[in-house]
Design an enzyme around this catalytic site. Structure first.
Site, PDB file in Angstrom:
ATOM      1  N   GLU A 132       0.795  -1.241   0.000  1.00 33.61           N
ATOM      2  CA  GLU A 132       0.000   0.000   0.000  1.00 33.61           C
ATOM      3  C   GLU A 132       0.822   1.282   0.000  1.00 33.61           C
ATOM      4  O   GLU A 132       0.605   2.174   0.822  1.00 33.61           O
ATOM      5  CB  GLU A 132      -0.977  -0.012   1.189  1.00 33.61           C
ATOM      6  N   ASN A 173       2.132  -5.151  -3.167  1.00 33.41           N
ATOM      7  CA  ASN A 173       0.730  -5.504  -2.886  1.00 33.41           C
ATOM      8  C   ASN A 173      -0.078  -4.246  -2.575  1.00 33.41           C
ATOM      9  O   ASN A 173       0.369  -3.396  -1.798  1.00 33.41           O
ATOM     10  CB  ASN A 173       0.729  -6.443  -1.663  1.00 33.41           C
ATOM     11  N   HIS A 209     -10.287  -6.053  -2.233  1.00 36.37           N
ATOM     12  CA  HIS A 209     -11.321  -5.843  -1.208  1.00 36.37           C
ATOM     13  C   HIS A 209     -12.458  -5.088  -1.889  1.00 36.37           C
ATOM     14  O   HIS A 209     -12.390  -3.867  -2.069  1.00 36.37           O
ATOM     15  CB  HIS A 209     -10.759  -5.048  -0.025  1.00 36.37           C
ATOM     16  N   GLU A 239      -6.143 -10.781  -1.408  1.00 35.36           N
ATOM     17  CA  GLU A 239      -6.958 -10.542  -0.204  1.00 35.36           C
ATOM     18  C   GLU A 239      -8.441 -10.433  -0.553  1.00 35.36           C
ATOM     19  O   GLU A 239      -9.176  -9.619   0.025  1.00 35.36           O
ATOM     20  CB  GLU A 239      -6.502  -9.244   0.501  1.00 35.36           C
ATOM     21  N   ASP A 241     -12.198 -10.266  -0.851  1.00 40.00           N
ATOM     22  CA  ASP A 241     -13.492 -10.386  -0.163  1.00 40.00           C
ATOM     23  C   ASP A 241     -14.438  -9.372  -0.787  1.00 40.00           C
ATOM     24  O   ASP A 241     -13.994  -8.392  -1.405  1.00 40.00           O
ATOM     25  CB  ASP A 241     -13.409 -10.259   1.373  1.00 40.00           C
TER      26      ASP A 241
HETATM   27  C1  XIL Z   1      -6.268  -6.302   8.211  1.00 44.57           C
HETATM   28  C2  XIL Z   1      -6.550  -7.443   9.172  1.00 44.57           C
HETATM   29  O1  XIL Z   1      -7.368  -8.398   8.549  1.00 44.57           O
HETATM   30  C3  XIL Z   1      -7.233  -6.906  10.416  1.00 44.57           C
HETATM   31  O2  XIL Z   1      -7.390  -7.923  11.387  1.00 44.57           O
HETATM   32  C4  XIL Z   1      -6.405  -5.756  11.002  1.00 44.57           C
HETATM   33  O3  XIL Z   1      -7.101  -5.187  12.086  1.00 44.57           O
HETATM   34  C5  XIL Z   1      -6.134  -4.705   9.956  1.00 44.57           C
HETATM   35  O4  XIL Z   1      -5.509  -5.300   8.836  1.00 44.57           O
HETATM   36  N1  XIL Z   1      -4.966  -4.707   3.563  1.00 44.57           N
HETATM   37  C6  XIL Z   1      -3.935  -5.509   4.028  1.00 44.57           C
HETATM   38  C7  XIL Z   1      -4.146  -6.369   5.224  1.00 44.57           C
HETATM   39  O5  XIL Z   1      -2.864  -5.590   3.388  1.00 44.57           O
HETATM   40  O6  XIL Z   1      -2.988  -6.502   5.989  1.00 44.57           O
HETATM   41  C8  XIL Z   1      -5.286  -5.838   6.081  1.00 44.57           C
HETATM   42  O7  XIL Z   1      -5.528  -6.790   7.114  1.00 44.57           O
HETATM   43  C9  XIL Z   1      -6.527  -5.595   5.240  1.00 44.57           C
HETATM   44  C10 XIL Z   1      -6.243  -4.537   4.196  1.00 44.57           C
END
Ligand code: XIL
Length: 318
Positions: A132, A173, A209, A239, A241
């Site tokens: 990020e 990422n 996401h 990641e 969802d």
């Molecule tokens: C999230 C976790 O799932 C949570 O439990 C935590 O509180 C915050 O981070 N992008 C990412 C992940 O790269 O590391 C994040 O994970 C979600 C967004």
């Protein structure tokens, strides 16, 4: 019958996987499904390899949480995606408020990367080296890393990781880089930047996401992935969802299934897309409700461990 990972491997992908986190590993019903390699050939620790968990004070390294997930992967015969080395978030205040100069912060970053990559050497399929780094407009995020070191922190991070473990795949990422636009262009520039320094970068991780009903089209996702693979790197959905405004309805679940199918299909139809990781498999342990109030139901299994329509949609897409 065949599960998600079986189906992914049978069409030439490297894995289908899920994130997990240490607190939920005390739930035996949860662990049993997480360990089912028919569905999951890969896991990612959701928190326990992050900076706050692994170097809570300067040069004091704690690996217990990350090791628990790594050992579970090993005993299950699952690949491990290691996450992450350099990020602006979940960063202890000794780093963010230390007022370190350029040279000192570079040495702190190199020391962190060296220790983690060495500790997990041989255990990770890939490391998310930088997470990020971009704003939505494609410019660099004003993190302590960028503000102190400048954009060179990215190639330095990748070169450091490669020097410790030449075999692990090294990823950039980020989120909102799954569709065309300024942020995806920024991610391509990062790949170019790292390569221009002569440092190794192996992949771009697309977090994905998403929100039900407003995911990018399959065509746009494929085009965007092709923009990264044009630089010779692989891609992965890291990641995934797809959240909704609660309550969940049949119509939303049907749309969610279509949305999951589109993203998985985009990966399937991209030769260098190695696999898909969902950001946990059950709504019971999803990060979404805690982070986006009023939203949830983002995973392919509900909070009672029942498969939602998204599950079969993913399976059919593989
Ligand atoms: C999230 C976790 O799932 C949570 O439990 C935590 O509180 C915050 O981070 N992008 C990412 C992940 O790269 O590391 C994040 O994970 C979600 C967004």
């Amino acid at each position: 019958g065949a599960g998600l990972n079986d189906a992914a491997v049978s069409i030439g992908q490297v894995y289908f996987g899920s994130a997990t986190d240490n607190p939920e590993l005390s739930d035996s019903t949860y662990v049993k499904q997480l360990s089912n390699t028919a569905d999951f050939g890969q896991i990612t620790p959701g928190n326990s390899q992050k900076w706050d968990a692994t170097e809570p004070s300067r040069n004091v390294f704690t690996y217990s949480g990350g090791d628990t997930v790594a050992k579970l992967a090993q005993s299950n015969g699952q690949k491990l995606r290691c996450h992450n080395l350099v990020w602006h978030s979940q960063l202890p205040s000794w780093v963010t408020s230390g007022n370190f100069n350029n040279a000192t912060l570079i040495s702190i970053m190199k020391n962190h990367i060296t220790n983690l990559v060495q500790h997990y050497k041989g255990q990770c399929y890939a490391w998310d080296v930088v997470n990020e780094a971009l704003n939505e407009d494609g410019t660099y995020r004003q993190s302590v890393w960028y503000n102190t070191i400048g954009p060179a922190y990215l190639p330095i991070a990748f070169a450091t990781a490669a020097s410790v473990d030449p075999d692990v795949k090294l990823y950039y990422n980020d989120y909102n880089i799954e569709y065309s636009g300024a942020k995806a262009a920024g991610a391509r520039r990062i790949v170019e930047l790292v390569q221009s320094y002569g440092a190794k970068i192996d992949g771009v991780g697309l977090q994905a996401h998403f929100i039900v009903g407003s995911t990018p089209s399959k065509a746009d996702q494929k085009t965007t992935m092709a923009g990264y693979t044009a630089y010779g790197v692989e891609v992965a959905i890291t990641e995934l969802d797809i959240r909704m405004t609660l309550p969940s309805t049949n119509a939303l679940l049907t749309q969610q299934a279509t949305d999951y199918s589109n993203t998985v299909s985009a990966c399937v139809e991209t030769k260098k897309c190695v696999g898909v990781t969902i950001w946990d498999w059950t709504d019971k342990y999803s990060w979404v409700p805690n982070t986006f109030p009023g939203q949830g139901a983002a995973c392919p299994w509900d909070s009672n461990y029942q498969k939602k329509p998204a599950y079969n949609a993913i399976l059919s897409a593989l």
